[in-house]
Design an enzyme around this catalytic site. Structure first.
Site, PDB file in Angstrom:
ATOM      1  N   HIS A  22     -18.931  -4.473   4.205  1.00 14.28           N
ATOM      2  CA  HIS A  22     -19.241  -3.171   3.434  1.00 14.28           C
ATOM      3  C   HIS A  22     -19.705  -2.951   3.002  1.00 14.28           C
ATOM      4  CE1 HIS A  22     -14.148  -3.404   3.150  1.00 14.28           C
ATOM      5  NE2 HIS A  22     -14.662  -3.331   4.606  1.00 14.28           N
ATOM      6  N   SER A  50     -12.944  -4.706  -4.459  1.00  9.74           N
ATOM      7  CA  SER A  50     -12.422  -3.299  -4.604  1.00  9.74           C
ATOM      8  C   SER A  50     -12.901  -2.893  -6.116  1.00  9.74           C
ATOM      9  CB  SER A  50     -10.643  -3.636  -5.470  1.00  9.74           C
ATOM     10  OG  SER A  50     -11.421  -4.824  -6.775  1.00  9.74           O
ATOM     11  N   ASP A  92       0.788  -0.594  -0.378  1.00 12.52           N
ATOM     12  CA  ASP A  92      -0.057  -0.029   0.265  1.00 12.52           C
ATOM     13  C   ASP A  92       0.764   1.298   0.091  1.00 12.52           C
ATOM     14  OD1 ASP A  92      -3.042   0.182  -0.343  1.00 12.52           O
ATOM     15  OD2 ASP A  92      -2.786   0.280   1.984  1.00 12.52           O
ATOM     16  N   ILE A 118      -4.197   0.491  -3.280  1.00 15.50           N
ATOM     17  CA  ILE A 118      -4.173  -0.475  -3.291  1.00 15.50           C
ATOM     18  C   ILE A 118      -5.985  -0.595  -2.550  1.00 15.50           C
ATOM     19  CG2 ILE A 118      -4.732  -3.307  -2.357  1.00 15.50           C
ATOM     20  CD1 ILE A 118      -1.495  -3.240  -1.823  1.00 15.50           C
ATOM     21  N   ASP A 119      -7.323  -0.996  -3.276  1.00 14.37           N
ATOM     22  CA  ASP A 119      -8.183  -1.399  -2.802  1.00 14.37           C
ATOM     23  C   ASP A 119      -8.043  -2.333  -2.948  1.00 14.37           C
ATOM     24  OD1 ASP A 119     -10.972  -0.007  -2.529  1.00 14.37           O
ATOM     25  OD2 ASP A 119     -11.601  -0.972  -4.549  1.00 14.37           O
ATOM     26  N   TYR A 142     -21.551   6.115   8.350  1.00 13.07           N
ATOM     27  CA  TYR A 142     -20.644   5.724   7.128  1.00 13.07           C
ATOM     28  C   TYR A 142     -20.357   6.288   6.284  1.00 13.07           C
ATOM     29  CZ  TYR A 142     -16.739   3.855   4.476  1.00 13.07           C
ATOM     30  OH  TYR A 142     -15.144   3.513   3.977  1.00 13.07           O
ATOM     31  N   ASP A 156      -6.156   5.198  -4.641  1.00 11.95           N
ATOM     32  CA  ASP A 156      -6.908   4.228  -3.716  1.00 11.95           C
ATOM     33  C   ASP A 156      -5.114   3.615  -4.021  1.00 11.95           C
ATOM     34  OD1 ASP A 156      -6.882   2.165  -1.787  1.00 11.95           O
ATOM     35  OD2 ASP A 156      -8.588   2.526  -1.905  1.00 11.95           O
ATOM     36  N   LYS A 164     -15.213  -4.735  -9.492  1.00  8.27           N
ATOM     37  CA  LYS A 164     -16.670  -4.401  -9.755  1.00  8.27           C
ATOM     38  C   LYS A 164     -16.874  -3.476 -10.734  1.00  8.27           C
ATOM     39  CE  LYS A 164     -17.405  -4.036  -4.985  1.00  8.27           C
ATOM     40  NZ  LYS A 164     -16.034  -4.456  -4.724  1.00  8.27           N
ATOM     41  N   ASP A 204     -12.413   4.902  -3.129  1.00  7.04           N
ATOM     42  CA  ASP A 204     -13.161   3.378  -3.047  1.00  7.04           C
ATOM     43  C   ASP A 204     -14.003   4.037  -4.624  1.00  7.04           C
ATOM     44  OD1 ASP A 204     -11.481   2.718  -1.530  1.00  7.04           O
ATOM     45  OD2 ASP A 204     -13.547   3.535   0.235  1.00  7.04           O
ATOM     46  N   ARG A 251     -23.634  -1.238  -3.709  1.00  3.82           N
ATOM     47  CA  ARG A 251     -22.928  -0.662  -2.474  1.00  3.82           C
ATOM     48  C   ARG A 251     -24.059  -0.274  -1.317  1.00  3.82           C
ATOM     49  NH1 ARG A 251     -17.671  -0.812  -1.788  1.00  3.82           N
ATOM     50  NH2 ARG A 251     -16.749  -0.195   0.134  1.00  3.82           N
ATOM     51  N   GLU A 277      -4.729   7.368   0.407  1.00  9.85           N
ATOM     52  CA  GLU A 277      -5.520   7.010   1.521  1.00  9.85           C
ATOM     53  C   GLU A 277      -4.567   6.552   2.587  1.00  9.85           C
ATOM     54  OE1 GLU A 277      -7.057   2.829   1.368  1.00  9.85           O
ATOM     55  OE2 GLU A 277      -7.854   2.798   2.449  1.00  9.85           O
ATOM     56  N   SER A 322     -19.898  -6.210  -2.987  1.00 10.25           N
ATOM     57  CA  SER A 322     -18.470  -6.622  -1.931  1.00 10.25           C
ATOM     58  C   SER A 322     -18.212  -8.220  -1.595  1.00 10.25           C
ATOM     59  CB  SER A 322     -18.250  -5.836  -0.709  1.00 10.25           C
ATOM     60  OG  SER A 322     -18.234  -4.654  -1.482  1.00 10.25           O
ATOM     61  N   THR A 324      -7.636  -4.391   0.160  1.00 14.01           N
ATOM     62  CA  THR A 324      -7.361  -5.013   0.886  1.00 14.01           C
ATOM     63  C   THR A 324      -6.823  -6.165   1.130  1.00 14.01           C
ATOM     64  OG1 THR A 324      -7.166  -3.981   2.581  1.00 14.01           O
ATOM     65  CG2 THR A 324      -5.714  -3.077   1.768  1.00 14.01           C
TER      66      THR A 324
HETATM   67  P1  AMP Z   1     -14.748  -3.797  -0.930  1.00 19.70           P
HETATM   68  O1  AMP Z   1     -13.323  -4.301  -1.744  1.00 19.70           O
HETATM   69  O2  AMP Z   1     -15.375  -3.498  -2.705  1.00 19.70           O
HETATM   70  O3  AMP Z   1     -15.010  -4.823  -0.049  1.00 19.70           O
HETATM   71  O4  AMP Z   1     -14.159  -2.660  -0.780  1.00 19.70           O
HETATM   72  C1  AMP Z   1     -13.555  -1.573   0.028  1.00 19.70           C
HETATM   73  C2  AMP Z   1     -13.095  -0.528   0.547  1.00 19.70           C
HETATM   74  O5  AMP Z   1     -13.824  -1.032   0.953  1.00 19.70           O
HETATM   75  C3  AMP Z   1     -12.189  -0.420   1.729  1.00 19.70           C
HETATM   76  O6  AMP Z   1     -11.130   0.535   0.406  1.00 19.70           O
HETATM   77  C4  AMP Z   1     -12.789   1.264   2.587  1.00 19.70           C
HETATM   78  O7  AMP Z   1     -12.067   2.242   2.107  1.00 19.70           O
HETATM   79  C5  AMP Z   1     -14.293   0.623   2.149  1.00 19.70           C
HETATM   80  N1  AMP Z   1     -15.218   0.100   3.927  1.00 19.70           N
HETATM   81  C6  AMP Z   1     -14.518   0.351   4.763  1.00 19.70           C
HETATM   82  N2  AMP Z   1     -15.254  -0.262   5.629  1.00 19.70           N
HETATM   83  C7  AMP Z   1     -16.470   0.486   5.089  1.00 19.70           C
HETATM   84  C8  AMP Z   1     -18.153   0.650   5.384  1.00 19.70           C
HETATM   85  N3  AMP Z   1     -18.283   0.079   6.552  1.00 19.70           N
HETATM   86  N4  AMP Z   1     -18.878   0.407   3.664  1.00 19.70           N
HETATM   87  C9  AMP Z   1     -18.889   0.902   3.247  1.00 19.70           C
HETATM   88  N5  AMP Z   1     -17.242   1.070   2.499  1.00 19.70           N
HETATM   89  C10 AMP Z   1     -16.124   0.288   3.526  1.00 19.70           C
HETATM   90 MG    MG Z   2      -9.690   1.516  -1.530  1.00 19.44          MG
END
Ligand code: AMP
Ligand code: MG
Length: 326
Positions: free
Chosen positions: A215, A239, A46, A125-126, A263, A123, A242, A269, A256, A69, A210, A128
């Protein structure tokens, strides 16, 4: 009309180097690391990716703030010297040499928080969790001018170049008004323009979300899918990959849905993915059908959740979510 060709070239070149650094780190993740739930590889990757991209942006466009980030404050502390050394090692492998101070400066160049007339968002690394599992992750970089995303680069090092192919590594890019392109990460001479699906009947649609239920609310999306008559199971990916699969028509919808009220989605992102989908003919709003507002610094404070679609099914999806989330 402003021309953003040089911004795109700088972005593509540096994101490609960052992707190589991420791949190098990912290749070293062992079962032992995973068993220990040791997150240090992803943290090294990252910071290394952020250092690479911010160094390039700082050199090419020194006036542009970058909302990234990561910040370097934590790694500057002396007990993290070893960690900083690891970042230095990974940078050297991709041909970038810097002192500890220089590396921290590059990382910190991505530490802006405030909205401005022209800025980048990154970002490094989106996804992680996907990175650690050896699955999908992305490097996402976008340039926002007067609140509008003008350039986006979305790199998915582990995404097949087309469904069914075993060649991995996609670089998606877009300039506002010029369409979306998919380039092979390992052979930039191979590229094609991409477009969203033509599915207009929601019962035929395929949606993605996700992997992490923390998330995006899986229970709510399942109810929504039922109301839309969707029968295909959701495709779960980490990430902004999608956004990529909607942009090239492999999925019709990306949901999403907020898991909790307070939040706020983070701009990095989404920004890179948003322009790639829009330029491929798709549409993006929040769950209330409101346009995403990138003028509030690090977060999408004026929006709730995100809905991405091929455009044709968008109104119907928002209508169903309205009923569901009311
Ligand atoms: P994904 O890979 O689509 O699950 O998304 C990853 C991203 O979700 C990360 O980069 C975080 O910034 C973000 N994230 C963390 N917590 C939450 C949450 N409660 N709701 C939505 N996104 C989140
Ligand atoms: Mg991210």
């Amino acid at each position: 009309m402003a021309n953003f060709d040089s911004e795109l070239q700088v972005a593509l070149n540096t994101v490609r180097v960052a992707a190589q650094a991420c791949r190098n780190v990912q290749a070293k993740i062992t079962a032992d690391v995973l068993e220990k739930k040791d997150r240090s590889p992803v943290t090294v990757a990252d910071y290394t990716a952020q250092a690479i991209v911010c160094r390039a942006l700082k050199e090419a466009f020194p006036e542009d703030p970058v909302i990234g980030e990561e910040g370097a404050a934590a790694i500057k502390e002396s007990e993290n010297a070893e960690f900083l050394g690891k970042i230095g090692d990974e940078l050297a492998i991709v041909g970038i040499n810097g002192t500890a101070d220089e590396i921290c400066e590059w990382i910190d160049h991505g530490g802006s928080n405030e909205y401005s007339n022209r800025f980048w968002t990154l970002d490094p690394i989106d996804g992680t969790k996907g990175f650690l599992r050896g699955e999908q992750y992305a490097i996402s970089l976008a340039l926002i001018v007067e609140g509008q995303i003008q350039v986006g680069v979305l790199c998915c090092p582990n995404l097949a170049i087309d469904a069914g192919s075993t060649t991995l590594g996609c670089m998606f890019y877009a300039i506002k008004g010029s369409g979306s392109t998919l380039q092979q990460l390992d052979d930039p001479s191979v590229e094609q323009s991409i477009s969203v699906s033509a599915t207009s009947d929601t019962s035929e649609a395929r949606f993605c979300e996700s992997v992490e239920s923390g998330h995006s609310a899986h229970g709510q999306s399942a109810k929504g899918a039922e109301l839309l008559g969707i029968t295909k199971p959701p495709v779960r990916l980490d990430s902004q990959a999608k956004y990529a699969v909607v942009a090239r028509g492999e999925a019709d919808i990306y949901l999403r849905l907020p898991t909790r009220k307070n939040y706020n989605e983070k701009i990095w992102d989404h920004a890179g993915g948003v322009i790639v989908v829009e330029e491929a003919g798709g549409h993006i709003t929040d769950i209330h059908g409101k346009q995403l507002d990138f003028t509030h610094g690090r977060e999408l404070t004026e929006n709730s959740g995100v809905v991405v679609s091929n455009g044709l099914v968008h109104d119907r999806v928002i209508q169903v979510l309205d009923e569901l989330m009311a």
